[in-house]
Design a protein around this motif. Sequence first.
Motif, mmCIF file in Angstrom:
data_model
loop_
_atom_site.group_PDB
_atom_site.id
_atom_site.type_symbol
_atom_site.label_atom_id
_atom_site.label_comp_id
_atom_site.label_asym_id
_atom_site.label_seq_id
_atom_site.Cartn_x
_atom_site.Cartn_y
_atom_site.Cartn_z
ATOM 1 N N ASN A 1 -2.085 53.060 6.091
ATOM 2 C CA ASN A 1 -3.361 52.847 6.781
ATOM 3 C C ASN A 1 -3.109 52.180 8.135
ATOM 4 O OD1 ASN A 1 -5.286 51.980 3.814
ATOM 5 N ND2 ASN A 1 -5.211 53.921 4.886
ATOM 6 N N LYS B 1 -10.533 53.863 3.782
ATOM 7 C CA LYS B 1 -10.930 55.234 4.146
ATOM 8 C C LYS B 1 -12.401 55.192 4.510
ATOM 9 C CE LYS B 1 -11.076 59.875 2.055
ATOM 10 N NZ LYS B 1 -12.540 59.838 1.724
ATOM 11 N N SER B 2 -12.698 55.603 5.779
ATOM 12 C CA SER B 2 -14.076 55.557 6.260
ATOM 13 C C SER B 2 -14.400 56.823 7.042
ATOM 14 C CB SER B 2 -14.295 54.307 7.132
ATOM 15 O OG SER B 2 -15.631 54.264 7.588
ATOM 16 N N ASP B 3 -14.228 57.963 6.386
ATOM 17 C CA ASP B 3 -14.534 59.243 7.045
ATOM 18 C C ASP B 3 -16.027 59.316 7.356
ATOM 19 O OD1 ASP B 3 -12.092 61.210 5.121
ATOM 20 O OD2 ASP B 3 -11.885 59.794 6.790
ATOM 21 N N THR C 1 -11.665 55.845 9.695
ATOM 22 C CA THR C 1 -10.487 55.699 8.832
ATOM 23 C C THR C 1 -9.320 55.125 9.638
ATOM 24 O OG1 THR C 1 -11.211 57.476 7.380
ATOM 25 C CG2 THR C 1 -8.851 56.968 7.384
#
Length: 443
Positions: free
Chosen positions: A291, A326-328, A333
């Motif tokens: 990440n 995870k931040s689609d 992200t």
Amino acid sequence: GSFSESLNDKWNRSSPFNFFLTKAKGIDNKYNANQSVHIKEILSESFGELVQSAQFNYKIDVDWLVQCYPESFRSKPLLIVHGFKGREKQDLESEAAKYDHIGFCQARLDIAYGTHHSKMMLLKYTDGIRVVIHTANLVHGDWHQKTQGVWISPLFPILLGQGSGESDTKFRKDLIDYLTAYNHPKLRSWIEMIKTHDFSDCRVHLVASVPGRHTDISKDKWGHLKLRKLLKQVEPSCKQWPIVGQFSSIGSLGAKSEDWLCSEWLSSLSTMGQTLVEKSQLRLVFPSVDNVRLSLEGYPAGGSLPYSIHTAKKQTYLHSFLHVWKSDRNGRTQASPHIKTYMRMSPDGENLAWFACTSANLSKAAWGVLEKKGYQLMIRSYEIGVLFLPKSFSKEVFKIKDDNFLVPFDLPPTPYEKSDHPWIWDIPHVNKPDTHGMKWCPN
Ligand SMILES: O=C(O)c1c[nH]c2c(Br)cccc2c1=O
């Protein structure tokens, strides 16, 4: 629209939650529109005619902060509330020597390893007061390519007539208690000012921490016991829903999960009062090495994720709870998280029983640890955050889609792969280059 629309319009459209993420340079700009803000917008003339302000924070770049205010506001009294001592305090004060509108309030930190983590702006305008509670340091990097949370209050007008000036959430009283806990003369005028304003429109609860060994009626005023008290108002039907914790640092939590994490702390967040909860009930979100490596900043994002190898080695049990960032849904992200959020979500991730955004990381220093057989709650640091309870919005739960509730990352969270490891900031990361082709070799 084509103009950088005034924050007022954005704020109105963000009602009733008024929760935002910070803008991030380098993501698709459609994700930097509606529910995204930058510090210069918050301090802009179009958002209110500033009279004076107070900035509570941890890391502060004074020159950078001053230029975040519009030119016309750079002579309005600015109080900086920090926790530095000795050399760091001197450095901060000498950085500000050239500005005669800046004063300082040094928060007492009488318990070792405590820090002044709280991030809050008190903005006094000609026609009222606004409170901003957020997660970003007052340095350029925290507002550049990260994911941060920002709650912006309504404009609280001067109290006229006989109204109490208090909201159902008791936010004003809790804020006054928090400021009073500093016991500092420079905050007295702010406390008096808050008492003369009408906070009745406030829909969030305050969840804060102040250093101390809290007992008796003060025991559940702060930290995780305050959260436990507030969460007693949550719909019982959500009792089996998983708890999600998301943070940018992790303290030493004990040799076993039952020492603090899954007993004392999880009991507060799950209000089941059950001391032990099965593992899938608790999902923790903390950036993996990849990440960080693949983030917009690359490995340097890890400079704001201070999880040390010394601590990680003592608590490998924690790693089985971990989920990736995870931040689609928000196009973030790759915008490394410095936000901290805690929530209870329906198993399918579609609904929330409650949601909190705070400066508090996953640590005993921030949330507190019970001592003397539960007689006292020991807290080391100052922390501040806001809690959204559906009840305060005349709802039973938050329906994320229907209610347009901004959740900073994708739900349900995605567990680490076997090959994923938690980011650790004080070991080399040289196997693969980051987005800038660099490696990470801490000294
Ligand atoms: O209050 C905060 O936000 C922070 C507190 N401590 C930190 C350390 Br130690 C190293 C790097 C970043 C942070 C940080 O961001």
